[in-house]
Design a protein around this motif. Structure first.
Motif, PDB file in Angstrom:
ATOM      1  N   VAL A   1       9.084   8.676   0.763  1.00 28.42           N
ATOM      2  CA  VAL A   1      10.539   8.850   0.846  1.00 28.42           C
ATOM      3  C   VAL A   1      11.145   7.795   1.769  1.00 28.42           C
ATOM      4  O   VAL A   1      12.222   7.249   1.492  1.00 28.42           O
ATOM      5  N   ILE A   2      10.475   7.473   2.871  1.00 34.28           N
ATOM      6  CA  ILE A   2      10.976   6.436   3.777  1.00 34.28           C
ATOM      7  C   ILE A   2      11.049   5.090   3.056  1.00 34.28           C
ATOM      8  O   ILE A   2      12.042   4.350   3.175  1.00 34.28           O
ATOM      9  N   SER A   3      10.020   4.744   2.285  1.00 32.04           N
ATOM     10  CA  SER A   3      10.039   3.491   1.521  1.00 32.04           C
ATOM     11  C   SER A   3      11.176   3.493   0.513  1.00 32.04           C
ATOM     12  O   SER A   3      11.846   2.469   0.304  1.00 32.04           O
ATOM     13  N   THR A   4      11.429   4.635  -0.109  1.00 30.99           N
ATOM     14  CA  THR A   4      12.521   4.731  -1.074  1.00 30.99           C
ATOM     15  C   THR A   4      13.873   4.554  -0.396  1.00 30.99           C
ATOM     16  O   THR A   4      14.772   3.887  -0.933  1.00 30.99           O
ATOM     17  N   VAL A   5      14.037   5.131   0.782  1.00 29.80           N
ATOM     18  CA  VAL A   5      15.279   4.979   1.532  1.00 29.80           C
ATOM     19  C   VAL A   5      15.516   3.514   1.880  1.00 29.80           C
ATOM     20  O   VAL A   5      16.647   3.003   1.773  1.00 29.80           O
ATOM     21  N   LEU A   6      14.461   2.789   2.293  1.00 26.84           N
ATOM     22  CA  LEU A   6      14.603   1.368   2.617  1.00 26.84           C
ATOM     23  C   LEU A   6      15.029   0.573   1.391  1.00 26.84           C
ATOM     24  O   LEU A   6      15.894  -0.318   1.485  1.00 26.84           O
ATOM     25  N   LEU A   7      14.436   0.867   0.237  1.00 24.49           N
ATOM     26  CA  LEU A   7      14.786   0.151  -0.987  1.00 24.49           C
ATOM     27  C   LEU A   7      16.243   0.384  -1.370  1.00 24.49           C
ATOM     28  O   LEU A   7      16.997  -0.573  -1.616  1.00 24.49           O
ATOM     29  N   VAL A   8      16.664   1.638  -1.440  1.00 27.04           N
ATOM     30  CA  VAL A   8      18.026   1.962  -1.860  1.00 27.04           C
ATOM     31  C   VAL A   8      19.042   1.432  -0.845  1.00 27.04           C
ATOM     32  O   VAL A   8      20.097   0.910  -1.220  1.00 27.04           O
TER      33      VAL A   8
ATOM     34  N   TRP B   1      -1.162   6.837   7.249  1.00 24.93           N
ATOM     35  CA  TRP B   1      -1.693   5.472   7.292  1.00 24.93           C
ATOM     36  C   TRP B   1      -2.997   5.356   6.509  1.00 24.93           C
ATOM     37  O   TRP B   1      -3.221   4.374   5.805  1.00 24.93           O
ATOM     38  N   GLU B   2      -3.864   6.360   6.608  1.00 28.00           N
ATOM     39  CA  GLU B   2      -5.143   6.310   5.911  1.00 28.00           C
ATOM     40  C   GLU B   2      -4.988   6.476   4.405  1.00 28.00           C
ATOM     41  O   GLU B   2      -5.771   5.903   3.632  1.00 28.00           O
ATOM     42  N   THR B   3      -4.001   7.226   3.969  1.00 32.68           N
ATOM     43  CA  THR B   3      -3.866   7.524   2.540  1.00 32.68           C
ATOM     44  C   THR B   3      -2.907   6.594   1.808  1.00 32.68           C
ATOM     45  O   THR B   3      -2.934   6.548   0.571  1.00 32.68           O
ATOM     46  N   ALA B   4      -2.071   5.866   2.515  1.00 28.12           N
ATOM     47  CA  ALA B   4      -1.059   5.032   1.859  1.00 28.12           C
ATOM     48  C   ALA B   4      -1.670   3.765   1.288  1.00 28.12           C
ATOM     49  O   ALA B   4      -2.605   3.180   1.863  1.00 28.12           O
ATOM     50  N   ALA B   5      -1.150   3.325   0.145  1.00 27.31           N
ATOM     51  CA  ALA B   5      -1.565   2.063  -0.466  1.00 27.31           C
ATOM     52  C   ALA B   5      -0.800   0.909   0.176  1.00 27.31           C
ATOM     53  O   ALA B   5       0.299   1.099   0.712  1.00 27.31           O
TER      54      ALA B   5
ATOM     55  N   GLY C   1       6.020   2.155   5.293  1.00 31.98           N
ATOM     56  CA  GLY C   1       6.500   3.526   5.266  1.00 31.98           C
ATOM     57  C   GLY C   1       5.539   4.482   5.942  1.00 31.98           C
ATOM     58  O   GLY C   1       5.962   5.430   6.626  1.00 31.98           O
ATOM     59  N   ALA C   2       4.238   4.240   5.783  1.00 31.28           N
ATOM     60  CA  ALA C   2       3.240   5.110   6.420  1.00 31.28           C
ATOM     61  C   ALA C   2       3.287   4.988   7.937  1.00 31.28           C
ATOM     62  O   ALA C   2       3.151   5.986   8.657  1.00 31.28           O
ATOM     63  N   LEU C   3       3.488   3.758   8.429  1.00 32.21           N
ATOM     64  CA  LEU C   3       3.577   3.564   9.874  1.00 32.21           C
ATOM     65  C   LEU C   3       4.782   4.303  10.445  1.00 32.21           C
ATOM     66  O   LEU C   3       4.687   4.963  11.488  1.00 32.21           O
ATOM     67  N   LEU C   4       5.915   4.200   9.784  1.00 33.62           N
ATOM     68  CA  LEU C   4       7.118   4.888  10.259  1.00 33.62           C
ATOM     69  C   LEU C   4       6.979   6.404  10.138  1.00 33.62           C
ATOM     70  O   LEU C   4       7.519   7.155  10.958  1.00 33.62           O
ATOM     71  N   ALA C   5       6.255   6.856   9.134  1.00 36.25           N
ATOM     72  CA  ALA C   5       6.059   8.297   8.955  1.00 36.25           C
ATOM     73  C   ALA C   5       5.160   8.898  10.017  1.00 36.25           C
ATOM     74  O   ALA C   5       5.169  10.124  10.217  1.00 36.25           O
ATOM     75  N   SER C   6       4.374   8.068  10.689  1.00 34.98           N
ATOM     76  CA  SER C   6       3.460   8.570  11.717  1.00 34.98           C
ATOM     77  C   SER C   6       4.128   8.722  13.084  1.00 34.98           C
ATOM     78  O   SER C   6       3.462   9.105  14.044  1.00 34.98           O
TER      79      SER C   6
END
Length: 636
Positions: free
Chosen positions: A206-213, A411-415, A531-536
């Motif tokens: 969701v964070i990555s999607t927010v950055l894109l939009v 971080w471990e699960t994100a591509a 996005g994973a870094l920010l989510a952590s």
């Protein structure tokens, strides 16, 4: 000798200190009718303008009459060719923002005369401020007719709206603008996704999607919207009603795919509300209600958005006072006491207060986690609370989840590479209840955006936005909200109110720099690890930042009262009653017990009581919609 005064009766003059060179309708600057740009300088000591235009006194009466008639005929012809839209200005009780200012020229000197409204009228003449018989008065501040490339005075900005400072400074200014808005851009998903039952991986997506939009809609708004240096993103205006929908009775007991069910419901509601906003803008209906949108309306509306989260802010931050209190104190120290410290010409402690403080305290929390400050015997922070059997571990589960920097597995699960795409959470679902809520929210968001348009225009020394600019901006915000609904950000996309503070701090108003930074946001959204870094980021850390951000929104909202008669008893009553009732009505709904057996955290109770309120009719959907609107509309 007969004295002639050449004026433009159909053009409104600009107040002192406002730009007369830039027109947001055309997207370019303008020149005087004769094609010659007038150079005007500001004397720091006197606060007066010095004009270097070639103005020669006319001594021959016949030549004077003939010259003025020729100029008048030529200007009338030009005005018939070029239609200039009337300005939109806030007025309260007969007092407008714009003040008339005239400049009279003889060529002998510069003299300032005070008008009744406090503005200084600059007269170029003999020095007594009164035109002589042989003087020709020329209105240099009337609306010019031909384009010019830059405003004819220094505005105090490091980078003007149309300026191209070069690639290096474009990169620097663009990145710094978004870093100063980091709290508004990325922390809304940190609140919403856990409340929706989402996991760490879904938060990162969701964070990555927010950055894109946000990046894409900012570029659209810079060139096709108001053309002001304003960032588009997930607005806090949508957060309160979204939390009301998330915590409504029908979603409280969901267990399977709860996050996707709620997200699809929010997507459908946001799409309907954004279509309504786009129609409101492009049809011109928004320009019809501008007469009622004065600072007395905008100020409490914006301030109530920040006050709506008083029950959420510190209760969440207080779940881990070891990192939240130091962060709040550090931000206050940076913004209040270190704000004037300049390093290489930049006030980094003011502009980058939030990202620097978050980085410092985040590193501090990492050392606390590595040092075992949040280790408890036989307890694991990754085990859900419902599966913990030990009473000791259940007691410390919340502390471990909110304080530890290794609690997130994103971080471990994100591509490394993940491109957000439309309908990534499934097809949107539509319901009358939530659609009506988001339609009302779109009106509130439009009022908030109009206040941002006006304050930003004054801040960067432009004329107030015209009804055409406002309609175009609101219409494009509606289209941006539709994109947010299709991609699934959880909230609509509007102008961020915090832009005003950022522009005032950075003195950077370049539209190209803003679009350049938005392009980097789009590129970062394709990197899943970002996005994973920010989510952590620990939730208590995010809540501490939002305490500062929401307080800033309250202050920015109330600051618009400086454009009106703040001492008026009528205005004070309107603002005070609006703020009070916005907090009192939600408290009224909280007295009705929930029909669900699910026990909610105390900070979510204000957003969960609306579906169990006092309104009773035969239609269950209408009852829920009416009660939800009654609860959140005073808040937002």
């Amino acid at each position: 000798m007969m004295r002639h005064r050449q004026q433009y009766p159909h053009h409104r003059r600009q107040p002192l200190g406002r730009s007369v060179g830039l027109d947001l309708e055309k997207g370019i600057g303008r020149r005087l009718g004769n094609g010659a740009a007038t150079k005007v300088e500001l004397e720091p000591s006197l606060g007066q303008r010095r004009a270097s235009a070639d103005i020669n006194p006319v001594t021959d009466p016949d030549s004077e009459r003939a010259g003025s008639k020729d100029v008048g005929r030529r200007l009338d012809k030009e005005k018939r060719k070029i239609g200039i839209e009337p300005e939109f200005g806030w007025k309260e009780e007969g007092r407008g923002l714009g003040n008339d200012l005239s400049v009279t020229g003889k060529g002998e000197g510069i003299n300032g005369a005070e008008r009744g409204n406090g503005e200084r009228a600059m007269a170029m003449g003999s020095g007594d401020g009164v035109p002589k018989k042989d003087e020709v008065e020329i209105d240099l501040l009337a609306d010019p007719l031909e384009p010019q490339t830059r405003p004819p005075f220094k505005s105090g900005l490091l980078c003007e709206l149309m300026e191209n400072p070069g690639f290096g400074r474009l990169f620097l200014y663009g990145i710094q603008h978004y870093l100063s808005l980091a709290g508004s851009l990325i922390f809304i998903p940190l609140i919403m996704v856990p409340a929706m039952g989402g996991n760490d991986g879904e938060t990162a997506n969701v964070i990555s999607t927010v950055l894109l939009v946000s990046g894409f809609t900012t570029i659209m708004h810079s060139f096709f919207g108001t053309r002001l240096p304003l960032v588009q993103g997930s607005s806090f205006v949508y957060l309160a009603p979204a939390l009301v929908i998330i915590n409504s009775e029908e979603y409280r007991n969901l267990s399977d795919n709860k996050f996707k069910h709620i997200m699809r419901e929010l997507q459908g509601a946001i799409i309907v509300g954004s279509i309504f906003q786009a129609v409101l803008g492009y049809s011109g209906l928004m320009s019809l209600i501008l007469r009622w949108l004065n600072p007395v309306v905008v100020a409490p509306s914006v301030a109530a958005v920040g006050l709506a989260f008083f029950s959420y802010g510190f209760p969440q931050a207080g779940s881990c006072v070891g990192i939240s209190i130091p962060l709040i104190l550090l931000i206050l120290i940076f913004t209040l006491y270190l704000r004037k410290i300049s390093i290489f010409g930049h006030h980094i402690f003011l502009v980058y207060a939030v990202p620097i403080c978050v980085a410092i305290v985040w590193a501090y929390a990492f050392f606390l986690t590595a040092g075992g400050a949040y280790n408890y015997k036989n307890c694991n922070s990754n085990i859900p609370t419902s599966n913990i059997l030990s009473d000791t571990c259940r007691k410390h589960a919340l502390t471990m989840k909110r304080c530890r920097t290794d609690a997130s597995v994103a971080w471990e699960t994100a591509a490394w590479v993940r491109i957000p795409y439309p309908f990534q959470w499934g097809a949107p679902t539509f319901s009358f209840r939530t659609s009506m809520i988001m339609s009302i929210v779109s009106i509130v968001a439009s009022v908030d955006s109009i206040g941002s348009y006006h304050a930003t225009s004054l801040l960067i020394c432009l004329r107030p936005p015209t009804p055409g600019v406002v309609s175009r901006g609101i219409g494009l915000e509606g289209l941006s909200g539709i994109l947010a609904g299709l991609w699934g950000t959880g909230t609509g996309s509007t102008t961020l109110t915090e832009n005003i503070h950022t522009l005032d701090s950075t003195k950077m108003a370049s539209r190209k720099a803003l679009a350049f930074g938005a392009l980097f946001l789009v590129l970062f959204s394709f990197v899943g690890k970002v996005g994973a870094l920010l989510a952590s980021i620990p939730l208590a850390l995010a809540a501490a930042v939002l305490c500062f951000t929401w307080a800033l929104i309250v202050a920015l909202g109330l600051s618009t009262l400086r454009y009106t008669q703040s001492a008026s008893s009528r205005n004070m009553l309107i603002v005070g009653f609006t703020l009070f009732i916005s907090l009192s009505i939600p408290a009224y709904f909280q007295q009705y017990p929930s029909n669900s057996t699910l026990i909610l955290p105390s900070y979510l109770v204000p957003y969960a009581a609306a579906s169990d309120g006092p309104i009773n009719t035969g239609s269950k959907g209408f009852v829920c919609a009416a009660q939800l609107c009654f609860e959140f509309s005073p808040i937002a």
